[in-house]
Enzyme design. Structure first.
Site, PDB file in Angstrom:
ATOM      1  N   GLU A  85      -7.931   7.800  -1.032  1.00 21.54           N
ATOM      2  CA  GLU A  85      -6.689   7.170  -1.484  1.00 21.54           C
ATOM      3  C   GLU A  85      -6.064   7.998  -2.605  1.00 21.54           C
ATOM      4  O   GLU A  85      -6.711   8.326  -3.586  1.00 21.54           O
ATOM      5  CB  GLU A  85      -6.965   5.746  -1.973  1.00 21.54           C
ATOM      6  N   CYS A 149      -9.627  -3.546  -3.852  1.00 21.09           N
ATOM      7  CA  CYS A 149      -9.767  -2.082  -3.842  1.00 21.09           C
ATOM      8  C   CYS A 149      -8.636  -1.432  -4.643  1.00 21.09           C
ATOM      9  O   CYS A 149      -8.870  -0.650  -5.558  1.00 21.09           O
ATOM     10  CB  CYS A 149      -9.754  -1.556  -2.402  1.00 21.09           C
TER      11      CYS A 149
END
EC number: 3.4.19.3
Length: 214
Positions: A85, A149
């Protein structure tokens, strides 16, 4: 403790929803067995899927350990690759956590920027790991999902001026084993540390050059 050692913290999440065994924590435990070599002081932490726990735990990790790098790992039921990410988002947290709670503000840090990018070049890390013949597919994403998350990642990025990373893993067996995921984390984190070293060398060289040329 050896002053030449670099401190790296890797977190995984506890169970939630359909994920009674959270693949992220399985992967992190496999990484712990594999290690990151003698020059790295590795600490692994299990994080509960609760906003308020994250708000207290993440700052304490940075304060207690002063790590060079913190890598948060989470599971994504939609993922089929190990996903790096690039950024964390401040707003849009509407999903209830394990204690049926969600922030009234629906954001991580009131007044914080909308999005914070990691200083780590995820595209470069992805390319290097993919070229290493690991046998695990790695990809890059800009959307960590607006749940715990993403919330954890943004909080960590905010506290560390971007010196954090987030890795999403697929559920165990879809298609990778826990060991496969542990090996992937090991390769990814080694590349992240290598990338950090190169950036620091470039900054140092640039600083020396500017001093000698002024």
């Amino acid at each position: 403790m050896d002053n030449n050692k670099r401190t790296v913290i890797v977190t995984g999440f506890g169970p939630f929803g359909e994920h009674m065994v959270n693949a992220s924590w399985v992967a992190v435990q496999e990484l712990q067995k594999l290690g990151l070599g003698k020059k790295v002081d590795l600490h692994v932490i299990e994080v509960p899927v609760e906003y308020q726990k994250v708000q207290s735990m993440v700052p304490s990790l940075w304060e207690q350990y002063h790590p060079q790098l913190v890598v948060h790992v989470g599971v994504s039921g939609m993922a089929t690759t190990v996903t790096l990410e690039k950024c964390g988002h401040n707003y849009g947290y509407k999903g209830l956590d394990n204690s049926r709670f969600c922030p009234d503000s629906q954001c991580c840090i009131v007044g914080g920027p909308d999005c914070i990018h990691s200083v780590i070049d995820m595209e470069s890390v992805c390319k290097r790991v993919s070229a290493s013949g690991l046998g695990v597919s790695v990809s890059v994403s800009k959307d960590a999902g607006r749940y715990l998350c993403d919330f954890t990642y943004y909080t960590s990025l905010y506290l560390s001026q971007g010196r954090s990373a987030f890795v999403h893993v697929p559920p165990i067996g879809k298609p990778y084993s826990g060991l496969d995921l542990g090996r992937a984390l090991q390769a990814i984190i080694r590349e992240m540390l290598e990338t950090q070293d190169q950036e620091e060398e470039e900054i140092c060289c640039h600083h020396l050059h500017s001093m000698t040329s002024s």
